[in-house]
Design a protein around this motif. Structure first.
Motif, PDB file in Angstrom:
ATOM      1  N   MET A   1       0.734  -1.199   0.092  1.00  0.00           N
ATOM      2  CA  MET A   1      -0.413  -0.133  -0.389  1.00  0.00           C
ATOM      3  C   MET A   1       0.848   1.345   0.586  1.00  0.00           C
ATOM      4  O   MET A   1       1.405   1.678   1.040  1.00  0.00           O
ATOM      5  CB  MET A   1      -1.143  -0.259   1.021  1.00  0.00           C
ATOM      6  CG  MET A   1      -2.121   1.209   1.462  1.00  0.00           C
ATOM      7  SD  MET A   1      -2.722   0.710   2.266  1.00  0.00           S
ATOM      8  CE  MET A   1      -1.327   1.385   3.792  1.00  0.00           C
ATOM      9  N   GLY A   2       0.812   1.894  -1.224  1.00  0.00           N
ATOM     10  CA  GLY A   2       1.783   3.153  -0.730  1.00  0.00           C
ATOM     11  C   GLY A   2       1.095   4.088  -0.688  1.00  0.00           C
ATOM     12  O   GLY A   2      -0.456   4.278  -0.687  1.00  0.00           O
ATOM     13  N   LEU A   3       1.751   5.651  -0.507  1.00  0.00           N
ATOM     14  CA  LEU A   3       0.933   6.645  -0.137  1.00  0.00           C
ATOM     15  C   LEU A   3      -0.585   7.211  -0.763  1.00  0.00           C
ATOM     16  O   LEU A   3      -1.459   8.154   0.022  1.00  0.00           O
ATOM     17  CB  LEU A   3       2.022   8.146   0.264  1.00  0.00           C
ATOM     18  CG  LEU A   3       1.752   9.225   0.748  1.00  0.00           C
ATOM     19  CD1 LEU A   3       0.809   9.142   2.136  1.00  0.00           C
ATOM     20  CD2 LEU A   3       2.912  10.266   0.610  1.00  0.00           C
ATOM     21  N   LEU A   4       0.014   7.265  -2.305  1.00  0.00           N
ATOM     22  CA  LEU A   4      -0.985   7.439  -3.190  1.00  0.00           C
ATOM     23  C   LEU A   4      -2.354   6.655  -3.978  1.00  0.00           C
ATOM     24  O   LEU A   4      -3.362   6.740  -4.299  1.00  0.00           O
ATOM     25  CB  LEU A   4      -1.090   8.144  -4.081  1.00  0.00           C
ATOM     26  CG  LEU A   4      -0.600   9.760  -3.450  1.00  0.00           C
ATOM     27  CD1 LEU A   4      -0.075  10.594  -4.158  1.00  0.00           C
ATOM     28  CD2 LEU A   4      -1.813  11.076  -2.482  1.00  0.00           C
ATOM     29  N   THR A   5      -1.374   5.305  -3.847  1.00  0.00           N
ATOM     30  CA  THR A   5      -1.788   4.182  -4.997  1.00  0.00           C
ATOM     31  C   THR A   5      -3.322   3.296  -3.795  1.00  0.00           C
ATOM     32  O   THR A   5      -3.236   2.863  -2.223  1.00  0.00           O
ATOM     33  CB  THR A   5      -1.124   3.360  -4.893  1.00  0.00           C
ATOM     34  OG1 THR A   5      -0.366   2.470  -3.775  1.00  0.00           O
ATOM     35  CG2 THR A   5       0.104   3.410  -5.681  1.00  0.00           C
ATOM     36  N   ARG A   6      -4.162   2.345  -4.002  1.00  0.00           N
ATOM     37  CA  ARG A   6      -4.821   1.740  -4.051  1.00  0.00           C
ATOM     38  C   ARG A   6      -4.697   0.226  -4.548  1.00  0.00           C
ATOM     39  O   ARG A   6      -4.937   0.488  -5.560  1.00  0.00           O
ATOM     40  CB  ARG A   6      -6.742   2.505  -4.324  1.00  0.00           C
ATOM     41  CG  ARG A   6      -6.519   4.152  -3.707  1.00  0.00           C
ATOM     42  CD  ARG A   6      -7.042   4.423  -3.757  1.00  0.00           C
ATOM     43  NE  ARG A   6      -8.471   4.328  -3.015  1.00  0.00           N
ATOM     44  CZ  ARG A   6     -10.061   4.645  -3.082  1.00  0.00           C
ATOM     45  NH1 ARG A   6     -10.669   4.265  -4.206  1.00  0.00           N
ATOM     46  NH2 ARG A   6     -10.681   4.744  -2.223  1.00  0.00           N
ATOM     47  N   ASP A   7      -4.773  -0.783  -4.098  1.00  0.00           N
ATOM     48  CA  ASP A   7      -4.518  -1.963  -3.774  1.00  0.00           C
ATOM     49  C   ASP A   7      -6.705  -2.329  -4.582  1.00  0.00           C
ATOM     50  O   ASP A   7      -6.943  -2.406  -3.358  1.00  0.00           O
ATOM     51  CB  ASP A   7      -4.594  -3.102  -3.125  1.00  0.00           C
ATOM     52  CG  ASP A   7      -2.803  -2.460  -2.811  1.00  0.00           C
ATOM     53  OD1 ASP A   7      -2.136  -2.112  -3.414  1.00  0.00           O
ATOM     54  OD2 ASP A   7      -2.324  -2.180  -1.622  1.00  0.00           O
ATOM     55  N   ILE A  66     -11.490  -2.474  -2.047  1.00  0.00           N
ATOM     56  CA  ILE A  66     -10.675  -1.303  -2.903  1.00  0.00           C
ATOM     57  C   ILE A  66     -10.138  -0.597  -1.507  1.00  0.00           C
ATOM     58  O   ILE A  66     -10.591   0.236  -0.826  1.00  0.00           O
ATOM     59  CB  ILE A  66     -11.743  -0.217  -3.435  1.00  0.00           C
ATOM     60  CG1 ILE A  66     -12.178  -1.181  -4.918  1.00  0.00           C
ATOM     61  CG2 ILE A  66     -10.586   0.697  -3.735  1.00  0.00           C
ATOM     62  CD1 ILE A  66     -13.062  -0.057  -5.274  1.00  0.00           C
ATOM     63  N   ARG A  67      -8.378  -0.861  -1.518  1.00  0.00           N
ATOM     64  CA  ARG A  67      -8.380  -0.799  -0.004  1.00  0.00           C
ATOM     65  C   ARG A  67      -7.307   1.024  -0.362  1.00  0.00           C
ATOM     66  O   ARG A  67      -7.389   1.532  -1.429  1.00  0.00           O
ATOM     67  CB  ARG A  67      -6.763  -0.898  -0.013  1.00  0.00           C
ATOM     68  CG  ARG A  67      -7.156  -3.235   0.529  1.00  0.00           C
ATOM     69  CD  ARG A  67      -7.541  -3.177   1.209  1.00  0.00           C
ATOM     70  NE  ARG A  67      -8.023  -4.806   1.857  1.00  0.00           N
ATOM     71  CZ  ARG A  67      -8.448  -4.786   2.741  1.00  0.00           C
ATOM     72  NH1 ARG A  67      -8.678  -4.245   4.161  1.00  0.00           N
ATOM     73  NH2 ARG A  67      -8.533  -6.806   2.859  1.00  0.00           N
ATOM     74  N   ALA A  68      -8.152   1.344   0.688  1.00  0.00           N
ATOM     75  CA  ALA A  68      -7.735   3.070   0.597  1.00  0.00           C
ATOM     76  C   ALA A  68      -6.087   3.210   0.457  1.00  0.00           C
ATOM     77  O   ALA A  68      -5.732   2.446   1.195  1.00  0.00           O
ATOM     78  CB  ALA A  68      -8.617   3.588   2.092  1.00  0.00           C
ATOM     79  N   SER A  69      -5.475   4.226  -0.191  1.00  0.00           N
ATOM     80  CA  SER A  69      -4.403   5.048   0.245  1.00  0.00           C
ATOM     81  C   SER A  69      -3.480   5.218   1.521  1.00  0.00           C
ATOM     82  O   SER A  69      -4.584   5.905   2.417  1.00  0.00           O
ATOM     83  CB  SER A  69      -4.451   5.611  -0.688  1.00  0.00           C
ATOM     84  OG  SER A  69      -4.279   7.010  -0.387  1.00  0.00           O
ATOM     85  N   ALA A  70      -2.694   4.989   1.960  1.00  0.00           N
ATOM     86  CA  ALA A  70      -2.374   5.367   3.202  1.00  0.00           C
ATOM     87  C   ALA A  70      -2.559   6.401   3.921  1.00  0.00           C
ATOM     88  O   ALA A  70      -3.436   7.637   4.397  1.00  0.00           O
ATOM     89  CB  ALA A  70      -0.563   5.672   3.338  1.00  0.00           C
ATOM     90  N   LEU A  71      -2.217   7.431   2.594  1.00  0.00           N
ATOM     91  CA  LEU A  71      -3.059   9.581   2.933  1.00  0.00           C
ATOM     92  C   LEU A  71      -5.106   9.366   2.987  1.00  0.00           C
ATOM     93  O   LEU A  71      -5.222   9.997   3.475  1.00  0.00           O
ATOM     94  CB  LEU A  71      -2.923  10.216   1.650  1.00  0.00           C
ATOM     95  CG  LEU A  71      -3.474  11.443   1.876  1.00  0.00           C
ATOM     96  CD1 LEU A  71      -2.286  12.195   3.001  1.00  0.00           C
ATOM     97  CD2 LEU A  71      -2.354  12.035   0.328  1.00  0.00           C
TER      98      LEU A  71
END
Length: 98
Positions: A1-7, A66-71
């Motif tokens: 999981m990235g700062l702006l990416t969604r898995d 849909i996983r939320a990004s870290a932000l």
């Protein structure tokens, strides 16, 4: 999981819909043990489930998470406290307003 990416994940689930006198609810249980976190989105696939009065219906379905990004997760946690406080801003009064 990235700062702006969604898995995106796909998970089997069980949907339970109750339409009884003492319980009116709809619950989703992920059969693979997936856990939902603040900011995540879930879409359960399939037709609408209608439970006749007095019955509980359970169906196996497929769900997309849909996983939320870290932000997004941080923002949801931060602003969620304020949204809960909005729910607490009410009062009951015997006074009648005209």
């Amino acid at each position: 999981m990235g700062l702006l990416t969604r898995d995106v994940e796909h998970a089997p689930c069980t949907v339970e819909v109750s339409h009884c006198f003492d319980s009116l609810h709809a619950h989703v249980r992920f059969d693979n043990g997936a856990v939902i976190h603040p900011g995540d989105e879930v879409k359960v696939h399939g037709a609408e489930i209608m439970a006749p009065y007095g019955e509980v219906v359970r169906e196996a379905r497929q769900a997309t998470i849909i996983r939320a990004s870290a932000l997004e997760r941080l923002w949801t946690r931060w602003t969620g406290d304020f949204e809960v406080m909005e729910l607490c801003e009410f009062s009951f009064s015997e006074e009648v307003t005209l």
